[in-house]
Design a protein around this motif. Structure first.
Motif, short mmCIF file in Angstrom:
data_model
loop_
_atom_site.label_atom_id
_atom_site.label_comp_id
_atom_site.label_asym_id
_atom_site.label_seq_id
_atom_site.Cartn_x
_atom_site.Cartn_y
_atom_site.Cartn_z
N LYS A 20 55.89 48.85 30.78
CA LYS A 20 54.97 47.98 30.05
C LYS A 20 55.59 46.59 29.88
N ARG A 21 56.86 46.56 29.58
CA ARG A 21 57.52 45.27 29.32
C ARG A 21 57.79 44.48 30.59
N PHE A 22 58.27 45.15 31.66
CA PHE A 22 58.74 44.43 32.83
C PHE A 22 57.79 44.47 34.03
N ALA A 23 57.12 45.59 34.27
CA ALA A 23 56.23 45.68 35.44
C ALA A 23 54.81 45.24 35.13
N SER A 24 54.33 45.52 33.94
CA SER A 24 52.95 45.19 33.61
C SER A 24 52.61 43.71 33.77
N PRO A 25 53.48 42.79 33.35
CA PRO A 25 53.13 41.37 33.55
C PRO A 25 52.99 41.01 35.03
N ILE A 26 53.79 41.63 35.88
CA ILE A 26 53.70 41.38 37.32
C ILE A 26 52.38 41.94 37.86
N VAL A 27 52.07 43.17 37.47
CA VAL A 27 50.82 43.79 37.92
C VAL A 27 49.64 42.94 37.45
N GLU A 28 49.68 42.51 36.19
CA GLU A 28 48.58 41.68 35.65
C GLU A 28 48.45 40.38 36.45
N TRP A 29 49.58 39.76 36.79
CA TRP A 29 49.54 38.52 37.56
C TRP A 29 48.90 38.76 38.93
N ILE A 30 49.31 39.82 39.62
CA ILE A 30 48.76 40.11 40.94
C ILE A 30 47.26 40.41 40.83
N VAL A 31 46.87 41.19 39.82
CA VAL A 31 45.46 41.50 39.62
C VAL A 31 44.67 40.20 39.39
N GLU A 32 45.20 39.31 38.56
CA GLU A 32 44.51 38.03 38.31
C GLU A 32 44.40 37.20 39.58
N ARG A 33 45.49 37.18 40.39
CA ARG A 33 45.46 36.39 41.63
C ARG A 33 44.43 36.97 42.60
N ILE A 34 44.37 38.30 42.72
CA ILE A 34 43.41 38.93 43.62
C ILE A 34 41.98 38.69 43.09
N SER A 35 41.80 38.79 41.80
CA SER A 35 40.48 38.54 41.21
C SER A 35 40.02 37.11 41.48
N HIS A 36 40.93 36.17 41.33
CA HIS A 36 40.59 34.77 41.64
C HIS A 36 40.23 34.63 43.12
N ALA A 37 40.99 35.29 43.98
CA ALA A 37 40.71 35.22 45.42
C ALA A 37 39.34 35.83 45.73
N LYS A 38 38.95 36.87 44.99
CA LYS A 38 37.60 37.43 45.16
C LYS A 38 36.55 36.38 44.77
N ASP A 39 36.79 35.72 43.63
CA ASP A 39 35.83 34.74 43.13
C ASP A 39 35.60 33.59 44.11
N VAL A 40 36.64 33.20 44.83
CA VAL A 40 36.49 32.08 45.78
C VAL A 40 36.15 32.56 47.19
N GLY A 41 35.99 33.87 47.35
CA GLY A 41 35.55 34.40 48.63
C GLY A 41 36.64 34.67 49.65
N ASP A 42 37.90 34.67 49.24
CA ASP A 42 38.99 34.94 50.17
C ASP A 42 39.26 36.43 50.35
N VAL A 43 38.82 37.22 49.39
CA VAL A 43 39.09 38.66 49.38
C VAL A 43 37.77 39.39 49.17
N ARG A 44 37.62 40.54 49.83
CA ARG A 44 36.41 41.36 49.66
C ARG A 44 36.20 41.70 48.19
N THR A 45 34.97 41.75 47.78
CA THR A 45 34.67 42.05 46.38
C THR A 45 34.96 43.50 46.01
N ASP A 46 35.04 44.39 47.01
CA ASP A 46 35.33 45.80 46.71
C ASP A 46 36.82 46.13 46.74
N ALA A 47 37.67 45.13 46.95
CA ALA A 47 39.12 45.36 46.97
C ALA A 47 39.59 45.72 45.56
N ASP A 48 40.38 46.77 45.45
CA ASP A 48 40.89 47.22 44.15
C ASP A 48 42.20 46.49 43.86
N ALA A 49 42.13 45.49 42.99
CA ALA A 49 43.29 44.65 42.70
C ALA A 49 44.45 45.46 42.11
#
Length: 189
Positions: free
Chosen positions: A121-150
């Protein structure tokens, strides 16, 4: 019935672990050295912790990983951001003390589920959250499929870095590039 922990002694052992990690690296840490530094007996340490990895885990929950503050990039280039993070997470693994530290964290996570969950929770979760946010942003701008599980994608990046730690070697630039390209090819819009 075991005697209750002395908070002063507990804090002294945890501080001794953090100092020892910073000064000598995990491989050089001994229970004897921690006991001497904390001015407690080895018996006290063994009564409270099953291993030096368990002491490390508890010390890190209240402190930080030496050299563990890696800033996470955010640019308009998802591939570059992911390569930068994966490279940064792997760079320290070129040092024997970082390999020993990473392996100890993996060991304590595997052997103590409660402590492992707190460390994740302390060390890995912030990294996972960052990657999820980056993938979500990429979905929003159309770089990543909308069905990709971040979350699944984030797990793959963390697993790749963890596997490198278990192998005791950093990921080469070529391996980082190939890993990121493969994962992005699978989720490209």
């Amino acid at each position: 019935m075991p005697r209750p922990r002395s908070e002063r002694a507990r804090q002294a052992v945890l501080a001794a672990m953090r100092r020892a990690i910073s000064a000598e690296g995990y491989a050089a840490v001994t229970i004897e050295g921690l006991a001497a530094e904390a001015e407690v007996s080895k018996q006290t340490i063994y009564r409270w912790w099953p291993s030096k990895a368990a002491i490390l885990g508890e010390a890190l929950l209240e402190g930080s990983i030496p050299g563990g503050d890696v800033s996470l990039p955010v640019t308009d280039d998802l591939e570059a951001d992911l390569r930068a993070w994966l490279s940064a997470s792997s760079v320290g693994l070129g040092k024997p003390e970082s390999v020993a530290l990473a392996r100890a964290l993996i060991a304590v996570t595997a052997t103590d589920p409660e402590l492992g969950a707190a460390l994740n929770k302390r060390f890995a979760s912030p990294i996972v959250e960052w990657i999820v946010e980056r993938i979500s942003h990429a979905k929003d701008v159309g770089d990543v499929r909308t069905d990709a599980d971040a979350g699944v994608i984030a797990d793959q990046f963390v697993a790749t870095a963890s596997y490198a730690a278990l192998q005791g070697r950093p990921l080469s630039d070529e391996r980082v590039r190939a890993t990121v390209e493969l994962l992005l090819r699978g989720i490209a819009a």
